[in-house]
Structures are given as C-alpha cells and as structure tokens.
Design an enzyme around this catalytic site. Structure first.
Site, PDB file in Angstrom:
ATOM      1  N   ASP A  46       0.840  -1.195   0.000  1.00 20.88           N
ATOM      2  CA  ASP A  46       0.000   0.000   0.000  1.00 20.88           C
ATOM      3  C   ASP A  46       0.875   1.244   0.000  1.00 20.88           C
ATOM      4  O   ASP A  46       1.989   1.238   0.531  1.00 20.88           O
ATOM      5  CB  ASP A  46      -0.895   0.010   1.244  1.00 20.88           C
TER       6      ASP A  46
ATOM      7  N   TYR B 217     -15.713   5.932 -13.102  1.00 19.23           N
ATOM      8  CA  TYR B 217     -15.367   4.799 -12.251  1.00 19.23           C
ATOM      9  C   TYR B 217     -15.872   3.494 -12.870  1.00 19.23           C
ATOM     10  O   TYR B 217     -15.143   2.494 -12.932  1.00 19.23           O
ATOM     11  CB  TYR B 217     -15.972   4.995 -10.866  1.00 19.23           C
TER      12      TYR B 217
ATOM     13  N   LYS C  93     -13.743   0.091 -14.039  1.00 19.35           N
ATOM     14  CA  LYS C  93     -13.997  -1.248 -13.517  1.00 19.35           C
ATOM     15  C   LYS C  93     -14.421  -2.214 -14.623  1.00 19.35           C
ATOM     16  O   LYS C  93     -14.174  -3.422 -14.533  1.00 19.35           O
ATOM     17  CB  LYS C  93     -15.027  -1.186 -12.396  1.00 19.35           C
TER      18      LYS C  93
END
Length: 263
Positions: A39, A157, A161
């Site tokens: 991360d 978005y 995806k």
C-alpha cells in the site's frame, strides 16, 4: 471436498492498509497464507503487524512500474515466494458526466486500470516458470458491480472497472496460451459500507442525485435481491475461494458478489 486451505502460500494484496483490502488480507491469513500488505499508505505496516508473525508490509505505488517490481521482489525475499496477487487498490470519484474533471478521470484511470494492469504484469512475470517465484499461481482482480450495471454518478469509475473485467479475461487467455500456469479471475463487489462506500453515498447525494446518503443507500438495497449491503467478509471470502484449490478450474471469470444487484 476441497477445502479453502492456503497454508504454505504467499499472497500480495494491493491497497490492503484499510477497507476491503485489509479484510481480504485478514481472510487470506486466516486461511493459512502468508500475506504482504502492499500500500502507498504507511499505515499498512500496522495492518501487517496486526496479522502477526509471518506477514509483512511493503510500500507500493500501483501506478509505478518499478514500485511493483520492487514490491514483488520484496515479497519473495521476505516471505519466501509468491502464489497470489490480489489487485485491490482503487479509487472512486463521483461526478455527473456533464461535470467531469479530466484530472480526476485520469487519476481513476491511473490507479484502477494502469495499477491493475501493472499488478497483472508483474504477477505473471514473478509466478511463471522463469520468474522469481516460478511456481505458477493465481491473480484476483477487484472489479465492481458498477461494471455490470448503470448507476448514476459514477460513469468514469464504472468505465475503469469494466476495463478491469476485460484485463482479467484477456490476461487469462494469454497466460493459458503461453503456459504460465497462472489463473486470472476477478470479483464484482457490491456496495460495502467501508469509508469508500460511505463516501460514495454522501457524494451522490451531494451532487443532487438523491435527497440524502440514506436515500442513496436505500436505492442500492432496493436493487439488491438479497436485501442488504455487502460486508467486507462477503468480499474477502470470495477472494479466498478464487485463490484456493476449490477454484482450480475457474479461469478468466468474473464472480459477482453483489447480492444479485448486477444480474
């Protein structure tokens, strides 16, 4: 019946400092895997410590090619191999299509599409027979129910995806054709009330699509035959399944974990 036992396997999970990624890391560890929390947030080190001995943290900027190479090398060096990459890191920026900010769209493309593509790239390079891990394995990409439905306020978005879905299927075909021994699948999570999910509910209300965040959540639940939002555990269990031998003949697939919302 094959169990979901992942003992002896090593997993790298991107975006695992919090939210869905953290839940996935916990579930993989509970199933016996050694997990690398990858991360950009340094809080990922705390997440790794909470998992206990045998797990780790590595700083990862998913949009950077060299960062991916270093993260996977660190995983092999510190945890003794690499058998699973979970491309979970992603961002969502709500906007009406008439109000799109090009920089915000580029940011979502960079993290959600390029970040996933680079994770796939380096996962294959590491796990194929001539790679630094070299034992084959599995890649699980995190798409979204928004790739399968049209919900207002998330055009960019949703596009990213949908791209994750296509990346998954093309990569599975390439991996098979070239004999890499790496299965590639994706999950379509429904709405989960993590910080990201709660932010979405507030944002679609703020741009005038719903009267309140509660109304927005009610609309999602109303579209969901199971009659509730998803949980972190719902999504994490699906990832463990796809990583396990129980899914050994599942390849190039998208698994809806959305309570039927996207059917």
């Amino acid at each position: 019946m094959t169990s979901y036992d992942l003992a002896g396997r090593v997993a790298l999970v991107s975006g695992a400092a919090q939210g869905l990624g953290e839940g996935m890391a916990k579930a993989l560890a509970a199933a016996g895997a050694r997990v690398m929390i990858a991360d950009v947030q340094e809080a990922g080190a705390d997440t790794a410590r909470a998992l206990g001995e045998g797990h780790g943290y590595v700083h990862l900027d998913v949009t950077d090619d060299a960062s991916w190479a270093a993260a996977e090398a660190a995983t092999v060096d510190q945890l003794g191999g690499l058998d699973l990459v979970v491309n979970n890191a992603g961002i969502e920026i709500t906007s009406l299509i008439t109000e799109l900010d090009p920089e915000q769209v580029r940011r979502q493309l960079d993290v959600n599409v390029l970040g996933t593509a680079l994770g796939i790239k380096h996962g294959l390079l590491a796990m194929r027979s001539d790679g630094i891990a070299g034992q084959g394995g599995s890649i699980v990409n995190i798409s979204s129910v928004s790739a399968t439905i049209a919900f207002p306020g998330i055009a960019a978005y949703s596009a990213t995806k949908s791209a994750v879905d296509r990346l998954t299927r093309v990569t599975a075909a390439e991996s098979g054709a070239l004999g890499y021994g790496v299965r590639v699948n994706c999950v379509y999570p429904g709405l989960v009330p993590t910080a990201m999910g709660q932010g979405f509910a507030h944002d679609v209300a703020a741009i005038g699509l719903f009267d309140s965040p509660e109304t927005a959540v009610g609309a999602v639940v109303g579209l969901t035959p199971s009659g509730r939002l998803g949980t972190v555990e719902d999504m994490a269990d699906a990832v463990v399944f796809l990583a396990s031998d129980a899914a050994r003949f599942i390849n190039g697939a998208g698994l809806p974990v959305d309570g039927g919302m996207g059917m």
